[in-house]
Design a protein around this motif. Structure first.
Motif, short mmCIF file in Angstrom:
data_model
loop_
_atom_site.label_atom_id
_atom_site.label_comp_id
_atom_site.label_asym_id
_atom_site.label_seq_id
_atom_site.Cartn_x
_atom_site.Cartn_y
_atom_site.Cartn_z
N LYS A 563 0.84 -1.20 0.00
CA LYS A 563 0.00 0.00 0.00
C LYS A 563 0.87 1.25 0.00
CE LYS A 563 -3.97 2.11 2.32
NZ LYS A 563 -4.93 2.00 3.45
N CYS A 564 1.99 1.19 0.75
CA CYS A 564 2.93 2.32 0.75
C CYS A 564 3.46 2.58 -0.66
CB CYS A 564 4.09 2.04 1.71
SG CYS A 564 3.65 2.00 3.45
N LEU A 565 3.84 1.51 -1.35
CA LEU A 565 4.35 1.65 -2.71
C LEU A 565 3.27 2.15 -3.66
CD1 LEU A 565 6.44 -1.65 -2.90
CD2 LEU A 565 7.27 0.64 -2.38
N ASN A 566 2.03 1.68 -3.44
CA ASN A 566 0.93 2.07 -4.33
C ASN A 566 0.62 3.56 -4.26
OD1 ASN A 566 0.66 -0.58 -5.14
ND2 ASN A 566 -1.06 -1.02 -3.78
N VAL A 567 0.79 4.18 -3.08
CA VAL A 567 0.48 5.61 -2.97
C VAL A 567 1.65 6.48 -3.37
CG1 VAL A 567 -1.24 5.24 -1.18
CG2 VAL A 567 1.12 5.72 -0.52
N GLY A 568 2.81 5.86 -3.68
CA GLY A 568 3.93 6.65 -4.20
C GLY A 568 5.21 6.61 -3.40
N CYS A 569 5.27 5.80 -2.33
CA CYS A 569 6.52 5.69 -1.57
C CYS A 569 7.59 5.00 -2.42
CB CYS A 569 6.31 4.92 -0.27
SG CYS A 569 5.31 5.79 0.95
#
Length: 592
Positions: A563-569
């Motif tokens: 989820k972190c990667l999905n929002v742009g992390c």
């Protein structure tokens, strides 16, 4: 009619008899038998008729009463048979010899599934204690036999039987003798019903209750043990942290106390991680990350990590990897390592003298799929045969005294078993003997069909690289975290390496600072008030912020990382933060 009879008798001389002739006398109807006979003179000539009348009113009335009683009895019998036929229980009547005289249709359902009632009646006699020809009883212990032989009344006796359709069942039987007015046994009645499902339900309910009680006992013991396991390192950490406040502490003592503080912190982290992992597995929320991984490298890494512990106990520690081990399989490398680390660490922990041997080789599972086997053999305390399967249950150790002697939460094997199953494999004990040691076999299946393309896997200490002093010289870093202690700790880590560090106490403030400032990287906590890290990161990316954003969160689960990667992390690091891993990760992302 009478005149005609008189004429016939006078003319022919033959006697005439009339039976049960109704005659009204006064107001009552009465019945007579009449005999007409000729009277003769001395010469033998008929000179008259003698009529003899015998009243039979009582006999006629009695016979009519019997007919009415028989009709009523037939009606009631038919009604009773209808009622018996509709009863949910099987009903059987027998004569005094035990010969079957009646059975309702439920006999077929209760005793002989698949047969019509007529066949059932003939073939079933021996099952319920009757013999087909009535000569003897089949088993004097059967309820009907006891009722006919002794006059005993049997109520609700459960009998385990092999029924006519070759299925085993439990039949509940009641039997009673039928006696005449003189008290003689003239027959018997048997009522039976199939209670197989009812008894099975009762048994399941009893077992469930026993299991629930046992689970509660285990949980109580577990909580007591867990309290001890958590409080032990926590107490050491609080105590030695208090000692570190002493300004007069010698440098050597300070270093020793700091080392104790760090060691107990790591122990506490392991316990908490086991609890969280097992909770995720039990809740079905464990997300595995399948990618190409090297089984031999994982085994070598685990052996290398634990060799020091084996050496401290003066144990021979051998490792051998067979040539048939696949170079690469598709699985979750982190979970394989976790399982193997747990089993090997246990072997060392429970072995006082002798050796621990680890062997890795290629194998196939029951379906013929390519797998990897890890065999861990020790010369430790061994496991009693009765405890072989129980040690993989939650909260269970083979012996309650093990906790006091060796410590541990009792979660390790339960967690490892479930992780191995999730990886398409298993863990089992192939050999064990108290006082002589045990051999555990771990299998992991190659699952190429589950290979995913998830980027940014969770980083571990193994991924950290050595960093030079002042490695972050000239870098500007924004730390967004709602915990003042975490902000101070991270500020200290980064400032010591030469970075310029600014902080923000929630996602909203962090978003505004990142947009207004000129930072090389943002360290973003996820769970914060006002605005969480997901929202802050998404807004930053939407606003055109292109610098790296490194997520820092205590929720170290794959779905959270994704989820972190999905929002742009750009990447993700779990808490508690490892200093060297943090610095090397910042350098990696900033230098890209």
């Amino acid at each position: 009619e009478v005149h005609g009879i008189l004429d016939d008798v006078i003319r022919t001389g033959k006697t005439a008899e009339l039976h049960e002739i109704p005659i009204t006398l006064g107001s009552s109807l009465r019945f007579f038998n009449l005999t007409y006979s000729a009277r003769r003179d001395l010469e033998g000539q008929i000179n008259g008729v003698m009529i003899l009348g015998t009243e039979v009113t009582g006999e006629v009335q009695a016979r009519e009463k019997i007919k009415r009683s028989e009709a009523e009895l037939a009606t009631k019998t038919a009604q009773l048979e209808t009622i018996i036929e509709q009863m949910p229980m099987a009903v059987v009547f027998a004569d005094a010899k035990g010969k079957l005289v009646f059975a309702n249709k439920q006999v077929e359902k209760v005793w002989r599934h698949g047969f019509i009632p007529s066949e059932t009646i003939e073939e079933y006699r021996e099952y319920i204690g009757f013999h087909p020809d009535g000569r003897r009883f089949e088993g004097k212990d059967w309820p009907i036999a006891r009722a006919l032989l002794t006059g005993e009344v049997v109520v609700n006796e459960d009998i385990d039987v092999l029924r006519g359709d070759d299925t085993r069942g439990i039949i509940r039987i009641s039997a009673a003798p039928v006696k005449n007015s003189a008290g003689e046994i003239i027959g018997g009645v048997v009522v039976s019903e199939d209670v197989t499902e009812q008894k099975r339900f009762e048994l399941d309910l009893k077992q469930a209750k026993e299991e629930a009680e046992r689970a509660n006992e285990l949980k109580s013991a577990f909580l007591a043990n867990m309290s001890h396991e958590i409080r032990t390192p926590l107490g050491a950490m609080i105590g030695f942290a208090d000692l570190l406040r002493d300004p007069g502490l010698a440098p050597g003592e300070r270093d020793n106390y700091t080392e104790i503080l760090a060691r107990n912190g790591e122990s506490l982290s392991v316990i908490i991680n086991d609890i969280l992992d097992l909770s995720k597995v039990e809740a079905g929320q464990l997300t595995l990350e399948f990618s190409e991984t090297s089984p031999s490298e994982i085994a070598e890494d685990v052996v290398s990590l634990l060799r020091v512990k084996a050496k401290e106990k003066d144990l021979a520690f051998d490792f051998h990897c067979e040539d048939d081990v696949p170079k690469q399989i598709v699985s979750d490398s982190i979970r394989i390592r976790q399982v193997l680390l747990n089993i090997v660490a246990n072997a060392i922990k429970f072995t006082q003298y002798g050796s621990v041997k680890v062997r890795c080789y290629g194998c196939k599972n029951d379906e013929g799929r390519r797998s990897v086997c890890f065999e861990v053999a020790d010369t430790g305390i061994g496991i009693p045969f009765t405890q072989k399967d129980k040690i993989f249950e939650m909260f269970v150790q083979a012996d309650g005294s093990m906790t006091r002697r060796f410590g541990g939460t009792g979660l390790g094997l339960a967690l490892s078993k479930r992780l191995a199953l999730a990886l398409g494999g298993d863990i089992r004990i192939t050999e064990t003997e108290p006082g002589k040691g045990s051999t555990f076999l771990i299998t992991v299946e190659d699952q190429p069909e589950k290979k995913n393309s998830t980027h940014g896997p969770e980083r571990t200490k193994k991924d950290a690289v050595e960093v030079k002093p002042n490695a972050l010289e000239g870098l500007s870093v924004l730390v967004v975290d709602d915990s003042p202690d975490n902000r101070q700790l991270i500020w200290h880590y980064l400032s010591k390496q030469g970075a310029f560090v600014e902080t923000a106490e929630n996602g909203l403030i962090g978003y505004r600072q990142a947009i207004a400032g000129n930072y090389d990287i943002v360290l973003m906590d996820i769970q914060m008030p006002e605005m969480d890290g997901y929202t802050a990161t998404h807004k930053l990316r939407a606003a055109g912020f292109r610098k790296p954003i490194l997520a820092l969160t205590a929720h170290a689960m794959t779905d959270v990382r994704q989820k972190c990667l999905n929002v742009g992390c750009t990447g993700h690091l779990p808490k508690p933060i490892d200093r060297q891993m943090l610095i090397s990760t910042i350098l990696e992302y900033v230098n890209h």
